[in-house]
Structures are given as C-alpha cells and as structure tokens.
Design a protein around this motif. Structure first.
Motif, mmCIF file in Angstrom:
data_model
loop_
_atom_site.group_PDB
_atom_site.id
_atom_site.type_symbol
_atom_site.label_atom_id
_atom_site.label_comp_id
_atom_site.label_asym_id
_atom_site.label_seq_id
_atom_site.Cartn_x
_atom_site.Cartn_y
_atom_site.Cartn_z
ATOM 1 N N SER A 284 0.851 -1.190 0.000
ATOM 2 C CA SER A 284 0.000 0.000 0.000
ATOM 3 C C SER A 284 0.886 1.239 0.000
ATOM 4 O O SER A 284 1.582 1.523 0.985
ATOM 5 C CB SER A 284 -0.907 -0.002 1.237
ATOM 6 N N ARG A 311 -8.268 -7.315 1.598
ATOM 7 C CA ARG A 311 -7.632 -6.352 0.687
ATOM 8 C C ARG A 311 -8.646 -5.785 -0.292
ATOM 9 O O ARG A 311 -9.662 -6.423 -0.616
ATOM 10 C CB ARG A 311 -6.487 -7.022 -0.067
ATOM 11 N N ASP A 314 -6.870 -0.035 -4.900
ATOM 12 C CA ASP A 314 -6.947 1.415 -4.755
ATOM 13 C C ASP A 314 -6.136 2.048 -5.891
ATOM 14 O O ASP A 314 -4.967 1.701 -6.077
ATOM 15 C CB ASP A 314 -6.388 1.846 -3.398
ATOM 16 N N TRP A 317 -3.075 4.079 -4.114
ATOM 17 C CA TRP A 317 -2.172 3.374 -3.203
ATOM 18 C C TRP A 317 -1.823 1.964 -3.679
ATOM 19 O O TRP A 317 -0.927 1.336 -3.142
ATOM 20 C CB TRP A 317 -2.818 3.272 -1.816
ATOM 21 N N GLU A 319 -3.188 -1.018 -3.117
ATOM 22 C CA GLU A 319 -4.125 -1.800 -2.307
ATOM 23 C C GLU A 319 -4.288 -1.121 -0.961
ATOM 24 O O GLU A 319 -3.370 -0.475 -0.453
ATOM 25 C CB GLU A 319 -3.615 -3.238 -2.091
ATOM 26 N N ARG A 320 -5.465 -1.279 -0.379
ATOM 27 C CA ARG A 320 -5.725 -0.778 0.967
ATOM 28 C C ARG A 320 -6.481 -1.845 1.754
ATOM 29 O O ARG A 320 -6.996 -2.828 1.200
ATOM 30 C CB ARG A 320 -6.569 0.514 0.938
ATOM 31 N N ALA A 352 -0.311 3.551 6.202
ATOM 32 C CA ALA A 352 -0.808 2.740 5.091
ATOM 33 C C ALA A 352 -1.701 1.605 5.564
ATOM 34 O O ALA A 352 -2.465 1.034 4.768
ATOM 35 C CB ALA A 352 0.361 2.165 4.296
ATOM 36 N N VAL A 356 -9.743 1.866 4.956
ATOM 37 C CA VAL A 356 -10.404 2.950 4.228
ATOM 38 C C VAL A 356 -11.840 2.602 3.863
ATOM 39 O O VAL A 356 -12.526 3.401 3.224
ATOM 40 C CB VAL A 356 -9.616 3.301 2.950
#
Length: 387
Positions: A284, A311, A314, A317, A319-320, A352, A356
């Motif tokens: 991330s 997972r 994003d 990023w 992945e978030r 990170a 989210v």
C-alpha cells in the motif's frame, strides 16, 4: 470409500475399520445418511491411508489431504496426554472438517461413545442439553470454533443452562481461526476451561496447544513461516504431487516438515505466536502491510471482535485494507471508520495500514470449518453490496 457425514454412526464404523487397516474413508456432506456408491469413491490411495479430508481454505483452492491411521492415532494420543487423559467427547462440528473427524477418532482410540449435537445449525440450548448426556465419571471434552463459543458466551449471560454447560467440560478445544482475546476472557469468567489449538488438516488437527507443541511435535520458523514436524503429519495431497512437494519439504536428515503458510515467531521459552498469513501482505503506497496485524488491532475495539480485514484495490495506493464486521451498534456508528484508523495507529502500524472502507453485514459468510469465507468477503467489498 466416501461416507455421508449425515450418518455419524456409519462414519464412526467406517473410521474404526480404517484405523484397523480397512478402506480409507472420505467424509462428505450429503443430504441422506449412508454410504456413497463405490463409483463415486476417490482415486486409489495407499494401504496405510485411513482418512481423506477435503480442506476449505479461506484463500486457496480446496485440497484433499491424505492422513494415515498412524498419524490419526498419534494425534489422538498426544491430545489425550495434553488433557486429562482419554475421555468422552461432544461432537459439535461437521465431520468432513478435521476437527469434527478427530472427535470421532479420539473417541474410537479412547473406547468411548461420543455424544452428537443434532440439528442443522449450532444452537446453544441444544448444546447444553447434549452436554448433560456426557458421562460424569469420565473427563468431558468438546471441540469448537470461535463463532460457536461466542454464541455460547452470549447465551450464557441470560440462560443458566448454557452457563452450566460451559462449566461442565474438563476442557474445550478452540481452533479453526484466531479467537478474539475478549472472547477468551468472557469464557474464562463463566468458568469455561479453554485451550486454544493451532494446526490444520495437514497435521491431523491441532498439534500446538496454547502456543506449546504437543508431545512429539517440533516447531520451527523458516523464512518467517511456521513449519511443523511430527508423527501426525499427512502423507500429502490426493493426486497432487506438486502441491505435496511444496508443502512437505524434507531435510537432509530425512525429517519431513509441513510448511503452514502462516507467519509466526517463537518466544525464548518455545511458545509459538502466529502473526498472520504469509499471503496476507499487501503493498500500500509502497509499504508492506500485514492484514493479520491490522485485524488484531481492529478486533480490540468494542463491537469488532469478529471483524475480518481483507484487501481492496486502490487507484492511488495500489491496495488498501477494508474491514467487514457483523452488525452491532458500534460497527454501525458513523464515526466507526475513523475509530478503526485510530486503533491501527495505536497499535504502532504505519498510516498505510489504516482501513479505508467498512462493510457492516447482518451475517458473516462462513466456510464449513467455521472460518470466515475471505473470498466471499473480498468479493463483497469489491461489489459494494449491502446486507
């Protein structure tokens, strides 16, 4: 031979024969009791194989694990030695899952008759009634997964019969997935004697109890991944030599190991601590984030003891982390996502690692083993549906 799990007596009979050198048994969920026709049987297996268990891993494709009679007996005997000796078991798990099948194996080895929890779902009152049928002159055991224990603890707050049932067992083995510390504390307050187990179908069930290896079991960490060795290791996977070779490496001295795929660490006294899956790392914003660490931080928050972290892609990023949690007042609060981000900060994780997205569901999708179905949860997060 494939045997329906709907017929526990028939399955127990078949397992007893298999442990004595008879045909290997493959327990499969079916609508009606009885043996499945030979035409539906799996491929030929070695004469020493007694049980074939199909895994339902939360991320990997299913595998058919080959367990010998010697491995099953070694596991059952090591369990008895770690508890209060051979005893009588209450079967509360599906028998096509290794923990359920091992209740039958342990009963056969101990020469006792298991009490079977009837019904399609898990009901705390039915569990209490079944536990009352256990022989008071023998040690009394059962094996559960965390979601079952959580339901028992919740029911015990208002139903003294369930509270008494929890207190009745000499030992309750808890496995299948990591349990929230708050659940263990709540069960302990009710007088339940809980032992957290770690293992898999490939180790004939739990072989590390409360972080300590059972007799004959060795634990090591190789490249950050937990490896296990001992007499209860599976022979491998049915008709899958490549997977077998990858999962069961052999040292130069001939010692076979099972590479679990779990990350862990050994304390100075040899106690094992699992820190997450080796495949649960996301990148991330260029930072490695272990979803298991995020999940542990989240589960410490009120209302999120059963939360699962998965997972999600994003565009910025890469992945978030996303959180899926059962519907509770805390989980439904508008400020919950900010609260969860603060929880990861408090755990010392990088920015990170902050979740989210929060998905609140009425019911968590589960595999037959009782583990959260992480594939289904990831699909839900990607789909953005509502419960």
């Amino acid at each position: 031979m494939r045997v329906s799990t709907a017929d526990v007596a028939g399955l127990t009979f078949a397992l007893r024969r298999a442990l004595g050198g008879g045909p290997a048994v493959w327990p499969t969920a079916a609508e009606a009791p009885g043996f499945v026709t030979p035409a539906e049987a799996p491929a030929e297996v070695g004469d020493d194989i007694a049980l074939v268990v199909e895994t339902s891993g939360s991320t990997d494709a299913p595998k058919r694990v080959l367990l010998s009679a010697a491995a099953l007996r070694a596991s059952a005997e090591a369990t008895a030695a770690a508890l209060s000796g051979p005893g009588q078991w209450l079967l509360a798990l599906p028998t096509h899952y290794i923990a359920g099948a091992q209740v039958l194996v342990r009963s056969i080895v101990a020469g006792t008759e298991p009490v079977v929890l009837d019904g399609d779902g898990f009901d705390p009152v039915a569990f209490a009634e079944a536990s009352a049928r256990l022989d008071r002159l023998r040690p009394r055991y059962t094996s559960l997964v965390p979601v079952q224990l959580a339901r028992l603890v919740e029911a015990a707050r208002t139903d003294p019969r369930v509270a008494e049932a929890l207190h009745r067992f000499d030992r309750i083995l808890l496995g299948g997935q990591a349990a929230a510390p708050s659940l263990i504390v709540a069960a302990d307050a009710l007088g339940a004697r809980i032992t957290r187990t770690y293992g898999s179908s490939e180790t004939a069930g739990g072989c590390v109890y409360d972080g300590r290896a059972l007799d004959g079991v060795r634990v090591r960490i190789a490249d950050g991944v937990v490896e296990l060795s001992g007499p209860m290791l599976a022979d491998g996977y049915l008709d899958d030599p490549e997977r077998t070779a990858a999962a069961f490496p052999t040292d130069a001295d001939g010692t076979r190991w099972y590479r679990t795929g779990d990350r862990g660490a050994l304390a100075h006294d040899g106690t094992l601590r699992i820190t997450g899956r080796a495949d649960d790392v996301i990148i991330s914003g260029g930072v490695k984030v272990q979803l298991g660490e995020v999940e542990r931080a989240i589960r410490k928050m009120p209302g999120f003891a059963e939360a699962v972290v998965v997972r999600m892609p994003d565009p910025e990023w890469g992945e978030r982390a996303a959180v899926v949690a059962p519907r509770t007042d805390a989980a439904a609060a508008s400020a919950a996502l900010a609260t969860l981000a603060a929880a990861t900060d408090a755990a010392g994780l990088m920015p990170a690692a902050r979740p989210v997205r929060l998905e609140v569901v009425d019911r968590m999708p589960l595999l037959a083993s009782g583990k959260p179905d992480r594939r289904a949860l990831e699909a839900r997060v990607l789909g953005g549906g509502t419960a």
